[in-house]
Design an enzyme around this catalytic site. Structure first.
Site, PDB file in Angstrom:
ATOM      1  NE  ARG A 113      34.879  38.887  47.828  1.00 44.70           N
ATOM      2  CZ  ARG A 113      33.696  39.243  48.279  1.00 44.70           C
ATOM      3  NH1 ARG A 113      32.600  38.900  47.647  1.00 44.70           N
ATOM      4  NH2 ARG A 113      33.596  39.994  49.367  1.00 44.70           N
ATOM      5  CD  GLU A 212      31.732  36.699  54.913  1.00 38.63           C
ATOM      6  OE1 GLU A 212      32.738  37.236  55.405  1.00 38.63           O
ATOM      7  OE2 GLU A 212      30.864  37.321  54.280  1.00 38.63           O
ATOM      8  NE  ARG A 216      33.347  35.095  49.813  1.00 38.90           N
ATOM      9  CZ  ARG A 216      33.494  36.085  50.687  1.00 38.90           C
ATOM     10  NH1 ARG A 216      34.631  36.741  50.755  1.00 38.90           N
ATOM     11  NH2 ARG A 216      32.499  36.436  51.483  1.00 38.90           N
ATOM     12  CB  CYS A 258      27.929  38.589  54.596  1.00 38.96           C
ATOM     13  SG  CYS A 258      27.859  40.349  54.953  1.00 38.96           S
ATOM     14  CB  THR A 260      27.502  43.150  52.198  1.00 38.36           C
ATOM     15  OG1 THR A 260      28.478  42.154  52.484  1.00 38.36           O
ATOM     16  CG2 THR A 260      27.100  43.872  53.451  1.00 38.36           C
ATOM     17  NE  ARG A 267      36.672  42.779  48.690  1.00 36.87           N
ATOM     18  CZ  ARG A 267      37.797  43.491  48.813  1.00 36.87           C
ATOM     19  NH1 ARG A 267      37.793  44.788  48.550  1.00 36.87           N
ATOM     20  NH2 ARG A 267      38.919  42.911  49.212  1.00 36.87           N
ATOM     21  NE  ARG A 296      36.073  45.429  51.818  1.00 36.71           N
ATOM     22  CZ  ARG A 296      35.521  44.219  51.801  1.00 36.71           C
ATOM     23  NH1 ARG A 296      36.278  43.133  51.860  1.00 36.71           N
ATOM     24  NH2 ARG A 296      34.214  44.061  51.719  1.00 36.71           N
ATOM     25  CD  GLU A 301      34.535  43.319  55.514  1.00 29.32           C
ATOM     26  OE1 GLU A 301      34.464  42.139  55.223  1.00 29.32           O
ATOM     27  OE2 GLU A 301      33.617  44.143  55.353  1.00 29.32           O
TER      28      GLU A 301
HETATM   29  P1  ADP Z   1      37.176  39.455  50.413  1.00 32.29           P
HETATM   30  O1  ADP Z   1      37.857  40.134  49.288  1.00 32.29           O
HETATM   31  O2  ADP Z   1      37.049  38.005  50.139  1.00 32.29           O
HETATM   32  O3  ADP Z   1      35.898  40.141  50.780  1.00 32.29           O
HETATM   33  P2  ADP Z   1      39.133  40.605  52.282  1.00 32.29           P
HETATM   34  O4  ADP Z   1      38.668  42.011  52.137  1.00 32.29           O
HETATM   35  O5  ADP Z   1      39.445  40.124  53.664  1.00 32.29           O
HETATM   36  O6  ADP Z   1      38.063  39.551  51.733  1.00 32.29           O
HETATM   37  O7  ADP Z   1      40.390  40.396  51.347  1.00 32.29           O
HETATM   38  C1  ADP Z   1      40.991  39.137  51.237  1.00 32.29           C
HETATM   39  C2  ADP Z   1      42.462  39.246  50.858  1.00 32.29           C
HETATM   40  O8  ADP Z   1      42.567  39.658  49.519  1.00 32.29           O
HETATM   41  C3  ADP Z   1      43.236  40.238  51.696  1.00 32.29           C
HETATM   42  O9  ADP Z   1      44.521  39.705  51.980  1.00 32.29           O
HETATM   43  C4  ADP Z   1      43.383  41.405  50.755  1.00 32.29           C
HETATM   44  O10 ADP Z   1      44.512  42.219  51.013  1.00 32.29           O
HETATM   45  C5  ADP Z   1      43.524  40.697  49.436  1.00 32.29           C
HETATM   46  N1  ADP Z   1      43.224  41.549  48.287  1.00 32.29           N
HETATM   47  C6  ADP Z   1      42.077  42.192  48.016  1.00 32.29           C
HETATM   48  N2  ADP Z   1      42.168  42.898  46.885  1.00 32.29           N
HETATM   49  C7  ADP Z   1      43.423  42.715  46.420  1.00 32.29           C
HETATM   50  C8  ADP Z   1      44.158  43.172  45.280  1.00 32.29           C
HETATM   51  N3  ADP Z   1      43.596  43.965  44.360  1.00 32.29           N
HETATM   52  N4  ADP Z   1      45.437  42.759  45.131  1.00 32.29           N
HETATM   53  C9  ADP Z   1      46.018  41.946  46.037  1.00 32.29           C
HETATM   54  N5  ADP Z   1      45.387  41.475  47.118  1.00 32.29           N
HETATM   55  C10 ADP Z   1      44.113  41.849  47.320  1.00 32.29           C
HETATM   56  C1  CIR Z   2      30.433  43.617  59.720  1.00 33.10           C
HETATM   57  O1  CIR Z   2      29.227  43.686  59.905  1.00 33.10           O
HETATM   58  O2  CIR Z   2      31.186  44.578  59.876  1.00 33.10           O
HETATM   59  C2  CIR Z   2      31.009  42.300  59.299  1.00 33.10           C
HETATM   60  N1  CIR Z   2      30.059  41.268  59.558  1.00 33.10           N
HETATM   61  C3  CIR Z   2      31.376  42.340  57.819  1.00 33.10           C
HETATM   62  C4  CIR Z   2      30.282  42.824  56.935  1.00 33.10           C
HETATM   63  C5  CIR Z   2      30.638  42.787  55.462  1.00 33.10           C
HETATM   64  N2  CIR Z   2      31.060  44.089  55.059  1.00 33.10           N
HETATM   65  C6  CIR Z   2      31.003  44.598  53.839  1.00 33.10           C
HETATM   66  O3  CIR Z   2      30.931  45.808  53.692  1.00 33.10           O
HETATM   67  N3  CIR Z   2      31.030  43.760  52.807  1.00 33.10           N
END
Ligand code: ADP
Ligand code: CIR
Length: 343
Positions: A113, A212, A216, A258, A260, A267, A296, A301
């Protein structure tokens, strides 16, 4: 007059670490030209002392106006200095990717993403309801013009049944609701107004609207074909860039709420089963650190692993190109699988 926040002794966030009394004193009465304040930028880390970072920008200008704080956070997270310049590279032919899991033993799915925000408007923490609706209109209009494998429908969160919403979240397609870090950052105001999800029929191309970040842009599918997932994403980004003007600076790359996510805002992750390696967390952590990877849990997250499945992704996003982000993930996952097979 805002006073210095009271952080608990066990607070390990980058906010706690870098908001010194001297920096606070210097910034506490500053506002961006659009009116975003220091207290708004740090509220998430004050309300949630267990944050890993704890700060959000309300607009592009926040990164300049509050730079003594943001620069320190950016330096520690990305190893990137105030004088450094970001570089983008979306040339898919530069990626050296092999089939990491030919027997489909380890990798369940692959997802990449990027975050994007419209240049003319504030970021989510500083946006008004009307501006957020304007984003939704502009973005959904652009998305409805996509063709071929990117063709899909926009589904606003408002009016979506709870059952459909929950299923989309469970299946990893949709953002969760009520995140306390986003709540305290002002990112959940007027929920669910202006929020939604676009996806194609196969749910291999999806766009989250006004979570956020304003967009995305997501490419995902079952299995470990990283190259195909990257290709689909690059195709979507380059097509959308023709009709939407994304916020980008030579210094920080793509601007995100954010810190990060600055730079590539990318990501790239796999959901992977590593039953033996996950019993040896020391080795697991050594390999992920060496390859600049983040671990994660299964629901993203701030979630836990379930059934020995981990979400493994690139940690670096700024000062490295998109190709390097995907390469980090690819090479690191290859090393994790090699270690699993040796055990
Ligand atoms: P972001 O990736 O946008 O930073 P999250 O860590 O909250 O946010 O992940 C968003 C969603 O994407 C979650 O439901 C997570 O389980 C899913 N996700 C992340 N990576 C994968 C993957 N490789 N396959 C399937 N689902 C994924
Ligand atoms: C935090 O500070 O924990 C949240 N605001 C999420 C920060 C993003 N984390 C990351 O590692 N990408």
């Amino acid at each position: 007059m805002p006073s210095f926040p009271n952080f608990p002794d066990n607070c390990n966030s980058l906010l706690c670490k870098h908001l010194t009394p001297a920096i606070f004193e210097k910034l506490r009465n500053r506002k961006t030209p659009r009116g975003f304040t220091l207290m708004q930028a740090i509220n998430s880390g004050i309300v949630n002392p267990d944050s890993s970072i704890g700060v959000y920008a309300g607009d592009k200008e926040s990164y300049e106006v509050f730079s003594p704080l943001f620069d320190a956070v950016i330096k520690e997270y990305h190893g990137f200095d105030h004088e450094d310049m970001h570089q983008s590279n979306l040339d898919i032919s530069a990626l050296q990717a092999t089939d990491l899991d030919p027997n489909n033993q380890y990798i369940l799915s692959t997802r990449i993403r990027v975050g994007r925000n419209l240049d003319a408007l504030p970021l989510g923490p500083g946006i008004s309801e009307l501006q957020r609706l304007d984003v939704e209109k502009q973005v959904s209009t652009a998305l409805m013009q996509l063709d071929d494998d990117l063709k899909g429908e926009y589904y606003p969160l408002e009016g979506m049944s709870k059952k459909v919403q929950e299923q989309l979240i469970q299946d990893h397609f949709l953002f969760k609701e009520g995140d306390r870090f986003l709540e305290a950052a002002g990112l959940n105001r007027e929920w669910p107004s202006g929020r939604g999800i676009f996806h194609n029929a196969a749910k291999s191309f999806l766009v989250w609207v006004n979570e956020e970040d304003q967009l995305r842009i997501i490419s995902m599918q079952q299995g470990g074909d990283i190259k195909t997932v990257f290709e689909r994403l690059v195709n979507a980004i380059t097509t959308l860039e023709k009709s939407l003007h994304f916020s980008y600076t030579e210094h920080l790359g793509y601007i995100t709420s954010c810190p990060t996510n600055l730079g590539t805002a990318m990501r790239a992750s796999v959901h992977i089963k590593l039953p033996k390696l996950s019993q040896n967390m020391e080795l697991f952590n050594t390999i992920t650190t060496e390859h600049h990877l983040q671990i994660r849990g299964i629901h993203g997250e701030h979630s836990e692993s379930e059934a020995g499945i981990f979400d493994i992704s690139n940690r670096r996003r700024l000062g490295v190109t998109e190709v390097e982000c995907v390469q980090d993930m690819h090479d690191g996952v290859a090393a994790l699988i090699a270690a699993e097979e040796k055990l």
